[in-house]
Design an enzyme around this catalytic site. Structure first.
Site, short mmCIF file in Angstrom:
data_model
loop_
_atom_site.label_atom_id
_atom_site.label_comp_id
_atom_site.label_asym_id
_atom_site.label_seq_id
_atom_site.Cartn_x
_atom_site.Cartn_y
_atom_site.Cartn_z
CB VAL A 1 -3.57 31.02 61.67
CG1 VAL A 1 -2.76 31.41 60.45
CG2 VAL A 1 -4.92 31.74 61.65
CB CYS B 1 -10.98 36.98 63.62
SG CYS B 1 -9.66 35.76 63.54
CB THR C 1 -4.95 39.80 61.93
OG1 THR C 1 -5.48 38.66 61.25
CG2 THR C 1 -5.74 41.04 61.53
N GLY D 1 -28.65 36.97 64.53
CA GLY D 1 -28.38 36.04 65.63
C GLY D 1 -28.05 36.82 66.88
CD GLU E 1 -4.93 31.99 55.87
OE1 GLU E 1 -3.84 31.83 55.34
OE2 GLU E 1 -6.01 31.72 55.29
CG PHE E 2 -8.30 36.62 53.68
CD1 PHE E 2 -8.90 37.80 54.12
CD2 PHE E 2 -7.12 36.71 52.96
CE1 PHE E 2 -8.34 39.04 53.84
CE2 PHE E 2 -6.55 37.93 52.67
CZ PHE E 2 -7.15 39.11 53.11
CG LEU E 3 -7.58 30.20 58.18
CD1 LEU E 3 -8.40 29.92 59.42
CD2 LEU E 3 -6.41 29.24 58.12
N1 LIG Z 1 -8.21 31.91 64.10
C1 LIG Z 1 -8.60 32.39 62.94
O1 LIG Z 1 -9.66 32.02 62.40
C2 LIG Z 1 -7.75 33.39 62.20
C3 LIG Z 1 -8.01 33.66 60.86
C4 LIG Z 1 -7.21 34.57 60.19
C5 LIG Z 1 -6.21 35.23 60.88
N2 LIG Z 1 -5.99 34.99 62.21
C6 LIG Z 1 -4.88 35.68 62.87
O2 LIG Z 1 -3.77 34.78 62.97
C7 LIG Z 1 -3.04 35.01 64.18
C8 LIG Z 1 -2.96 33.71 64.97
O3 LIG Z 1 -4.28 33.36 65.34
P1 LIG Z 1 -4.65 31.92 65.93
O4 LIG Z 1 -6.12 31.88 66.06
O5 LIG Z 1 -3.93 30.88 65.15
O6 LIG Z 1 -3.97 32.04 67.38
P2 LIG Z 1 -3.76 30.87 68.44
O7 LIG Z 1 -3.79 31.54 69.76
O8 LIG Z 1 -4.67 29.73 68.15
O9 LIG Z 1 -2.26 30.36 68.16
C9 LIG Z 1 -1.11 31.08 68.42
C10 LIG Z 1 0.02 30.12 68.76
O10 LIG Z 1 1.23 30.87 68.90
C11 LIG Z 1 1.97 30.28 69.95
N3 LIG Z 1 2.99 31.22 70.45
C12 LIG Z 1 2.84 32.29 71.25
N4 LIG Z 1 4.03 32.90 71.43
C13 LIG Z 1 4.94 32.20 70.74
C14 LIG Z 1 6.35 32.32 70.53
N5 LIG Z 1 7.04 33.31 71.09
N6 LIG Z 1 6.96 31.41 69.74
C15 LIG Z 1 6.27 30.40 69.18
N7 LIG Z 1 4.94 30.24 69.34
C16 LIG Z 1 4.29 31.12 70.11
C17 LIG Z 1 0.93 29.88 70.98
O11 LIG Z 1 1.42 28.92 71.89
C18 LIG Z 1 -0.17 29.35 70.07
O12 LIG Z 1 -0.02 27.97 69.82
C19 LIG Z 1 -3.75 36.16 64.89
O13 LIG Z 1 -3.15 37.36 64.52
C20 LIG Z 1 -5.15 36.09 64.30
O14 LIG Z 1 -5.80 37.34 64.34
C21 LIG Z 1 -6.73 34.06 62.87
#
Ligand SMILES: NC(=O)c1ccc[n+]([C@@H]2O[C@H](COP(=O)([O-])OP(=O)(O)OC[C@H]3O[C@@H](n4cnc5c(N)ncnc54)[C@H](O)[C@@H]3O)[C@@H](O)[C@H]2O)c1
Length: 436
Positions: free
Chosen positions: A11, A261, A121, A254, A149-151
Site C-alpha cells: 500500500v 486482507c 486497515t 474456487g 485504502e481500497f486498492l
Molecule cells: N495489500 C493490500 O492489498 C491492502 C489493500 C488495502 C489496505 N491494506 C492495508 O494496508 C496496511 C499495509 O498493508 P501492506 O500490504 O502494504 O503491508 P506490507 O507488509 O506490504 O508493508 C508494510 C511496510 O511497513 C513497514 N514497517 C513496519 N514497521 C514500520 C515502522 N515502525 N516504521 C516504518 N515502516 C515500518 C514494513 O517494513 C513494510 O515495508 C495494512 O493495514 C493492510 O491491511 C492492504
C-alpha cells in the site's frame, strides 16, 4: 504538496508513487534498511503491474525519496500517511503495535501542524488511539484522519489513480481541505470523495472486505451444492450475475480467498463485534466455509490415488493468492502444499512472480520449476491453485505427455469441460462435473 508515507509495502509504495505522479513531493519511510536501499537505487521491491514505470519516472524527477529516518521523512510534510502492517493478533484482533508505535514516535518529533492519516486497515476507534498516542508527547495542533485504502493487488496502480471512491473520515475542516486538494486529481471523472466521521470510515473498510469475502464464500457453497445436485456452477453464476442487483464480479468459485486482507479483516471485524457483545453470525460462517474450501480438491485427489499419496509427486501451477501479484500471504496453494507433503507427497511448483517470496517462506519444502511445463516433469498429476492468464490456454499435448497420469485438479475452473473430455483427461474442478 509535501507528503510523507510511513511503511513502504504494497500500500505504502503504491500510495507514495501515485501521489508523486500527480506532482507532490513524497518521502517514503520504512524501517527495513535493505528495502529503502533498493528503492533509493531504483530497484522495485514488489511486483505490481504498471508500478515500476511511474516509480522510476518519479524517482528520476526527484519527487520520490526513501529514508529510514522518520524525523527526516516527516519534517517538511503537511500530510503523513501511515501505511503500516496491521496483522492479526493471537485473538484475531488487528495488532496495532506498528501504527501506535509510529504514532508515539511522531508525538516526539512533531513541531508544527500536520494531518496524520491512517491508511492501514484499522478497527473502529483507532483514530482516537492514534490521537492519544501523539498527544502524549506533542501538545501542538494536529489532526488524525481515517482514509482507508481500497486498492486491489494486481491492479493497484489503476485502482489508486482512478478510485471508485475515496473515503475520508475527519471532523476537522482543515484536514478536510488538505485531503480534498490532495485527491482532486484522482477524482476528476466525478468519482465521489465521501466525507464522514472517523469511526464510520474505519468500519467502511472492514464492511467492504467482509462483504466481498461473503460473496466468495457464498458462491463456494453454491459450487459445493452444484457438485452434489448435478448442476454446473458456471451456468448458475451466469444466471445470477446478469441481475445487476447481484452483479457479475466476485462470483467465480474456487479454492477460497487468501491474501493479506480478507482473512485478517474478516477475523478482525468478528473480533471487534464480539468486543461490543455482538455475534456476527454470517462472518463466522464465511470464515468456516473458506477454511474448508482451501482444501476442497484434496478428497478428489485422495480418491483418484486410492487414498495413498505417499511417494506421489504433484505439479502445482500457482503459488500467489491471486494472479498478477507476488503476494503469497494466506495463499490457498500453501495450505495445499502443507497437506500434500504431510501425506508423504512431493511438489514441484511454478508461479510467474511469487517464487521468490515462496522460497523465503517455505524454502525447500517444495521444488521450484523454471516454467509451467518444467513443473510437470515426473509428476503424477497437475494441480492448479492460481488463475494466472498464462495457465488458461496451455499446450495440452505437452501436459499429457509429461504427466504420469492424465489428471488435472483445477481449483480455479480454467478449462472447458468438453475440451477436457475430448482430450481424455481426468479433470476435477469446482462446482462442475468431474470428467473421468
Ligand atoms: N495489500 C493490500 O492489498 C491492502 C489493500 C488495502 C489496505 N491494506 C492495508 O494496508 C496496511 C499495509 O498493508 P501492506 O500490504 O502494504 O503491508 P506490507 O507488509 O506490504 O508493508 C508494510 C511496510 O511497513 C513497514 N514497517 C513496519 N514497521 C514500520 C515502522 N515502525 N516504521 C516504518 N515502516 C515500518 C514494513 O517494513 C513494510 O515495508 C495494512 O493495514 C493492510 O491491511 C492492504
Amino acid at each position: 504538496m509535501k507528503i510523507a508515507v510511513v511503511g513502504t509495502g504494497y500500500v505504502g509504495l503504491v500510495t507514495g508513487t501515485c501521489f508523486a505522479e500527480t506532482g507532490n513531493l513524497v518521502t517514503c519511510v520504512d524501517i527495513d534498511v535493505n528495502k529503502v536501499k533498493k528503492l533509493s537505487n531504483g530497484e522495485i521491491t514488489i511486483y505490481e503491474p504498471g508500478l515500476e514505470k511511474i516509480f522510476l519516472r518519479n524517482l528520476k524527477e526527484q519527487r520520490l525519496h526513501f529514508t529510514t529516518d522518520l524525523a527526516e521523512g516527516v519534517r517538511e510534510a503537511e500530510i503523513i500517511f501511515l501505511a503500516l502492517p496491521t496483522p492479526p493478533g493471537e485473538d484475531g484482533s488487528a495488532d496495532l503495535k506498528y501504527v501506535l508505535g509510529v504514532a508515539e514516535d511522531l508525538g516526539k518529533i512533531l513541531q508544527n501542524y500536520k494531518a496524520i492519516v491512517d491508511k492501514s486497515t484499522v478497527p473502529v476507534g483507532t483514530a482516537e488511539k492514534v490521537h492519544a498516542a501523539i498527544a502524549k508527547h506533542y501538545k501542538g495542533d494536529f489532526d488524525v484522519v481515517s482514509n482507508p485504502e481500497f486498492l486491489r493487488e494486481g491492479v493497484a496502480v489503476d485502482d489508486f489513480m482512478k478510485p471508485d471512491r475515496v473515503v475520508i473520515g475527519t471532523n476537522s475542516e482543515r484536514a478536510r481541505k488538505l485531503m480534498s486538494e490532495l485527491y482532486a486529481p484522482f477524482v476528476r471523472q466525478g468519482n465521489p470523495v465521501i466525507f464522514m466521521d472517523e469511526r464510520s470510515a474505519e468500519l467502511t473498510k472492514y464492511a467492504a472486505n467482509s462483504f466481498l469475502a461473503t460473496k466468495i464464500s457464498f458462491m463456494n457453497e453454491i459450487a459445493r451444492l452444484c457438485e452434489l445436485l448435478g448442476a454446473d456452477v458456471d451456468m448458475v453464476r451466469r444466471g445470477i450475475g446478469s441481475d445487476d442487483r447481484i452483479g457479475k464480479r466476485f462470483l467465480f468459485p474456487g479454492i477460497g480467498y487468501g491474501g493479506s486482507c480478507f482473512p485478517k479483516d474478516v477475523k478482525a471485524l468478528v473480533k471487534s463485534a464480539s468486543e461490543v457483545k455482538y455475534d456476527f453470525q454470517i462472518l463466522n460462517a464465511v470464515m468456516e466455509v473458506n477454511e474448508k474450501q482451501k482444501l476442497h480438491l484434496l478428497p478428489a485427489i485422495r480418491n483418484y490415488f486410492k487414498d495413498n499419496l505417499k511417494g506421489k509427486h504433484f505439479a502445482l501451477w500457482g503459488l500467489a493468492f491471486k494472479p498478477n501479484t507476488d503476494d503469497i500471504r494466506e495463499a490457498p496453494a500453501l495450505y495445499m502444499i502443507e497437506e500434500l507433503t504431510k501425506a508423504g507427497a512431493t511438489v514441484t511448483a511454478f508461479d510467474p512472480e511469487a517464487m521468490v517470496n515462496a522460497k523465503t517462506l517455505i524454502g525447500d519444502k517444495i521444488i521450484y520449476a523454471n516454467s509451467r511445463y518444467g513443473a510437470l516433469k515426473n509428476a503424477d498429476a497437475l494441480i492448479i491453485a492460481t488463475e494466472w492468464n498464462e495457465f488458461r490456454t496451455p499446450d495440452f499435448s505437452q501436459i499429457s505427455s509429461a504427466l504420469k497420469n492424465k489428471a488435472i485438479f483445477d481449483g480455479r475452473n480454467l478449462f472447458d469441460l468438453e475440451t477436457m473430455k475430448k482430450l481424455g483427461f481426468h479433470y476435477v474442478s469446482v462446482g462442475r462435473a468431474t470428467i473421468n
